[in-house]
Design a protein around this motif. Structure first.
Motif, mmCIF file in Angstrom:
data_model
loop_
_atom_site.group_PDB
_atom_site.id
_atom_site.type_symbol
_atom_site.label_atom_id
_atom_site.label_comp_id
_atom_site.label_asym_id
_atom_site.label_seq_id
_atom_site.Cartn_x
_atom_site.Cartn_y
_atom_site.Cartn_z
ATOM 1 N N GLU A 1 0.817 -1.215 0.000
ATOM 2 C CA GLU A 1 0.000 0.000 0.000
ATOM 3 C C GLU A 1 0.850 1.263 0.000
ATOM 4 O O GLU A 1 0.473 2.270 -0.615
ATOM 5 N N ALA B 1 1.513 2.444 -3.430
ATOM 6 C CA ALA B 1 0.350 2.638 -4.298
ATOM 7 C C ALA B 1 0.569 3.857 -5.183
ATOM 8 O O ALA B 1 0.884 4.946 -4.706
ATOM 9 N N ASN C 1 -1.839 0.310 -11.829
ATOM 10 C CA ASN C 1 -2.502 1.319 -10.995
ATOM 11 C C ASN C 1 -2.983 0.698 -9.690
ATOM 12 O O ASN C 1 -3.511 -0.422 -9.686
ATOM 13 N N GLY C 2 -2.810 1.441 -8.583
ATOM 14 C CA GLY C 2 -3.339 0.993 -7.305
ATOM 15 C C GLY C 2 -2.360 0.156 -6.522
ATOM 16 O O GLY C 2 -1.153 0.195 -6.734
ATOM 17 N N TYR C 3 -2.893 -0.643 -5.604
ATOM 18 C CA TYR C 3 -2.064 -1.475 -4.748
ATOM 19 C C TYR C 3 -2.792 -2.781 -4.466
ATOM 20 O O TYR C 3 -3.970 -2.947 -4.780
ATOM 21 N N GLY C 4 -2.054 -3.708 -3.832
ATOM 22 C CA GLY C 4 -2.640 -5.000 -3.466
ATOM 23 C C GLY C 4 -1.839 -6.149 -4.033
ATOM 24 O O GLY C 4 -0.833 -5.963 -4.730
ATOM 25 N N LYS D 1 -7.331 -6.787 -10.289
ATOM 26 C CA LYS D 1 -8.773 -6.644 -10.503
ATOM 27 C C LYS D 1 -9.106 -6.752 -11.982
ATOM 28 O O LYS D 1 -9.999 -7.505 -12.377
ATOM 29 N N THR E 1 -5.085 -3.021 -13.243
ATOM 30 C CA THR E 1 -5.683 -2.325 -12.108
ATOM 31 C C THR E 1 -5.717 -3.294 -10.934
ATOM 32 O O THR E 1 -6.297 -4.388 -11.036
ATOM 33 N N MET E 2 -5.041 -2.918 -9.835
ATOM 34 C CA MET E 2 -5.012 -3.776 -8.658
ATOM 35 C C MET E 2 -6.329 -3.637 -7.889
ATOM 36 O O MET E 2 -7.112 -2.703 -8.115
ATOM 37 N N ASN E 3 -6.561 -4.554 -6.953
ATOM 38 C CA ASN E 3 -7.851 -4.572 -6.253
ATOM 39 C C ASN E 3 -7.965 -3.526 -5.145
ATOM 40 O O ASN E 3 -9.048 -3.302 -4.601
ATOM 41 N N ASN E 4 -6.844 -2.861 -4.809
ATOM 42 C CA ASN E 4 -6.855 -1.821 -3.767
ATOM 43 C C ASN E 4 -7.454 -2.312 -2.455
ATOM 44 O O ASN E 4 -8.145 -1.574 -1.750
ATOM 45 N N GLU E 5 -7.167 -3.561 -2.120
ATOM 46 C CA GLU E 5 -7.627 -4.131 -0.855
ATOM 47 C C GLU E 5 -6.418 -4.514 -0.009
ATOM 48 O O GLU E 5 -5.362 -4.882 -0.545
#
Length: 758
Positions: free
Chosen positions: A449, A452, A472-475, A479, A508-512
């Motif tokens: 994270e 990110a 893009n994003g984190y996790g 996704k 695109t990562m799941n951002n979880e």
């Protein structure tokens, strides 16, 4: 503005921009801080540092890196953190410096030429993708006239004391996965088979483990007790070398499958599984949650309980460790404030090099393993352990002192190939998730994270095309995955043919939140010193063939106690410095600290009777043309009438052994080998021992120093089961005994010693 151009940060901004913080350093925004020093990026092609190292060190410290080379044909990292971009670009810039005019990969600024293990580990990390042609040429440079992989110079004369040359095979297969070049696969496959066949006849232990030195740690005293001779190392079983060998067997299985050799593929897959199971049985320590470093001893082996980071990492990356162990190893292997040590704990009376050190290429493999295991804090601190020194020293150095993070070690180099390869791998494999499979690309980023952001790696080479990857994003889960705008199944490999003309990959990562895991943060720790033990004769029992001895050893300050071993097994714990050795055996002592940390076991001392056998027709002069360093005087210090000389062309030499009792007997040779230094070159003498015409094992007689023909030592011991009777023991040169020098394979043998060990 702060001095040097670093921006002042509010407390809130500093917290938001904090990437890594340990007890040793912190990375905030575009700056890394360590005590009063800092390093920062002015732009993607310039890093500046205020670091000043220990006065008097032979190697100067660079305080600025600025791009020297045209990088337009290489990947371009955009987005995310500026310092990250600059460190990645520095890796590319130094990679270009490392490509020699003959299109081989130079080992380091201070190290010319191609070294088998260095280039192989570097190819696996990132050079297969970024320098495929140079990688191919470099690997082929490490093939000898016999069509086998070369073991570089190492302790006591290279192979079979050092045996990690086979990592070449994994690197060769990585090149195939990157390029899809079937002709390359057909070229390297038989080389792999020939090299494995030679090892099968020479370096395998009775339980099927590979014998020899821990991979890349080829300075004997830096990772083994001082009493261990190079002949002893040739018989030890190193966890890391065995793990890489299991990975080699897996790679050969896949090579065979690709080439249509189905039975061979199955056979090698089975061998890999068997070796992995034996590794787990031999090295796994349930109380620690990771594998021990190596087995060592003489007639009996004991496990060195130190952690060894590269071996632990490879066990995870290549699925050599069982699936349920991988997360446990990830959370249990010790990590210091500067990062994962080469091994842990350290040797107290040895300077920093392999001992008491962090090597960025090892830190990179450990970080890749942490990502595979799903360990978010492990990945964060792993990246920090590589990026901290790259920024502060404005180059990719080889190694660092684990006490203070400085380059003050026994030997070092800038622009180090495997360090820069690891630097690049952390971006490409972890944050961008680019993984090569035999039939395409697997995209699986692992983005903590704190990292990110939107990042793009443009102009990335793949099988003659250029691709762009954006994450893009984190996790730890993807996704959505798109190729040229078309959504794909994130769980599936993107076929190579779909990328034949290049393409744009968008992730695109799941951002979880990633499932929580821990790391075993430890202060750097020095183990107790090694006891020096000896036997004092007290009573003899001739009818039993036993001499009762008192085992004594020197006291060690600040010790918690001592462990007494007989035949490699614990028999007592004591705070005294003596123990009654009332039965025949091989005895050792280990010192342990108050917290239970163990040092090395002392040199084995035996109270078993020894049978000495002299060779017939001994001489007092040497005549072989293989003698590399002819001494001014002939050897002295031999027993009997002289010695027996042996080279590749001389006849075999034999002795007769009368056995009165059934048992297991260890056979050794007292020898001298003055054909080279103890720490380099490649002239270890290797011979086959046969008993009544049946091969019993391999005798290794390593180099003992240039022209040191009066320096007599013992070979390894070959154990054979014998019943009462008379036996002919023959020492001869067979084709599988060819060493890495090929031309010189020579020693002189004083006598044969035989001990009943079981």
């Amino acid at each position: 503005m702060l001095a040097g151009g670093a921006m002042a940060l509010s407390a809130g901004a500093a917290e938001r921009d904090l990437f890594v913080q340990t007890d040793a350093y912190r990375w905030v925004g575009d700056t890394i801080y360590q005590n009063e020093f800092k390093a920062w990026a002015d732009n993607p092609y310039r890093i500046r540092s205020t670091y000043k190292g220990r006065p008097g060190y032979f190697m100067p410290i660079e305080q600025t890196w600025t791009r020297r080379n045209d990088l337009s044909s290489y990947p371009v990292l955009k987005g995310g953190n500026l310092l990250h971009q600059a460190i990645y670009n520095m890796g590319l810039d130094e990679m270009v410096n490392a490509v020699e005019p003959d299109t081989t990969l130079r080992t380091g600024q201070e190290w010319a030429g191609v070294w088998t293990r260095d280039v192989s580990y570097s190819i696996i990390l990132s050079m297969a993708a970024l320098q495929p042609e140079a990688s191919m040429i470099s690997l082929m440079r490490k093939i000898n006239p016999s069509g086998q992989i070369i073991q570089d110079t190492g302790s006591g004369g290279a192979w079979p004391i050092s045996t990690d040359r086979m990592i070449w095979v994994v690197a060769a297969y990585e090149i195939y996965k990157v390029t899809g070049d079937k002709a390359w696969l057909e070229k390297v496959y038989p080389i792999a088979l020939r090299s494995i066949d030679k090892d099968d006849k020479t370096i395998m232990s009775e339980r099927g483990l590979v014998k020899g030195e821990t991979s890349f740690m080829d300075w004997r005293e830096q990772s083994y007790p001082k009493w261990m001779q190079t002949a002893d190392i040739s018989q030890s079983e190193a966890m890391g070398t065995n793990v890489l060998y299991a990975a080699v067997l897996k790679a050969v299985s896949e090579m065979a499958s690709e080439l249509g050799h189905k039975k061979v593929s199955v056979d090698y897959a089975d061998r890999a599984a068997e070796l992995a199971a034996e590794i787990d049985r031999t090295f796994y320590m349930p109380d620690k949650g990771y594998y021990g470093m190596y087995t060592y001893g003489r007639d009996n082996m004991t496990l060195n309980p130190r952690a060894e980071t590269l071996g632990e990492a490879l066990a995870i990356l290549y699925d050599i460790a069982p699936a349920d162990r991988q997360k446990e190893i990830s959370q249990s292997n010790p990590v210091t404030p500067f990062g994962p040590a080469i091994f842990y704990p350290q040797i107290a009376d040895m300077p920093s090099y392999h001992n008491n050190a962090l090597w960025p290429f090892v830190g990179s493999y450990w970080t890749l393993a942490q990502a595979k295991a799903g360990n978010e804090p492990g990945v964060v601190e792993g990246i920090g352990s590589v990026f901290r020194p790259a920024a502060l020293f404005a180059t990719n150095k080889e190694n660092f002192n684990l006490d203070n993070g400085d380059i003050f070690t026994e030997l070092n180099s800038s622009n180090m190939l495997w360090s820069l390869a690891g630097n690049l791998a952390l971006t490409q494999q972890v944050l961008m998730g680019i993984h090569f499979e035999k039939d395409g690309l697997r995209i699986a980023p692992f983005v903590p994270e704190v990292f990110a952001a939107g990042r793009t790696l443009d102009n990335f080479p793949y099988r003659g095309a250029r691709i762009s990857v954006t994450v893009n994003g984190y996790g730890d889960k993807v996704k959505t995955l798109k190729l040229n705008g078309k959504e794909l199944d994130p769980a599936k490999t993107i076929p190579a043919k779909a990328l034949a003309k290049g393409g744009r990959i968008e992730v695109t990562m799941n951002n979880e939140p990633i499932a929580p895991m821990t790391i075993n943060r430890r202060a750097n720790l020095k183990a107790p010193l090694t006891p020096v033990a000896w036997m004092e004769r007290t009573t003899e029992f001739p009818s039993e063939g036993v001499t009762q001895n008192l085992l004594r050893w020197n006291p060690i300050e600040y010790i918690g106690g001592y462990i007494v071993l007989k035949d490699g097994k614990e028999v007592a714990r004591t705070r005294q410095t003596q123990y009654a050795a009332t039965t025949p055996g091989e005895w050792q002592v280990i010192g342990y600290a108050g917290d239970g940390t163990q040092g090395f076991a002392s040199e084995p001392r035996s109270n078993r009777p020894v049978t000495v056998l002299e060779f017939a027709g001994e001489s007092t002069s040497m005549t072989s043309p293989e003698i590399s360093y002819r001494p001014d005087t002939m050897p002295e210090g031999f027993s009997g009438a002289g010695f027996a000389e042996t080279d590749r062309t001389m006849p075999s030499r034999g002795v007769t052994l009368d056995v009165a009792e059934e048992g297991v007997y260890a056979v050794r040779v007292r020898y001298a080998n003055g054909n080279g230094p103890v720490n380099t070159e490649n002239k270890a003498a290797v011979r086959t021992l046969s008993v009544d015409g049946i091969k019993a094992g391999t005798l290794v007689m390593p180099q003992r120093g240039v022209a040191n023909w009066d320096d007599w030592g013992m070979s390894n011991g070959v154990q054979v089961s014998l019943t009462p009777g008379q036996y002919k023991l023959v020492i001869e040169y067979l084709p599988e005994d060819e060493n890495m020098n090929i031309a010189a394979n020579h020693a002189i043998m004083d006598r044969v010693e035989v001990v009943r060990v079981k």
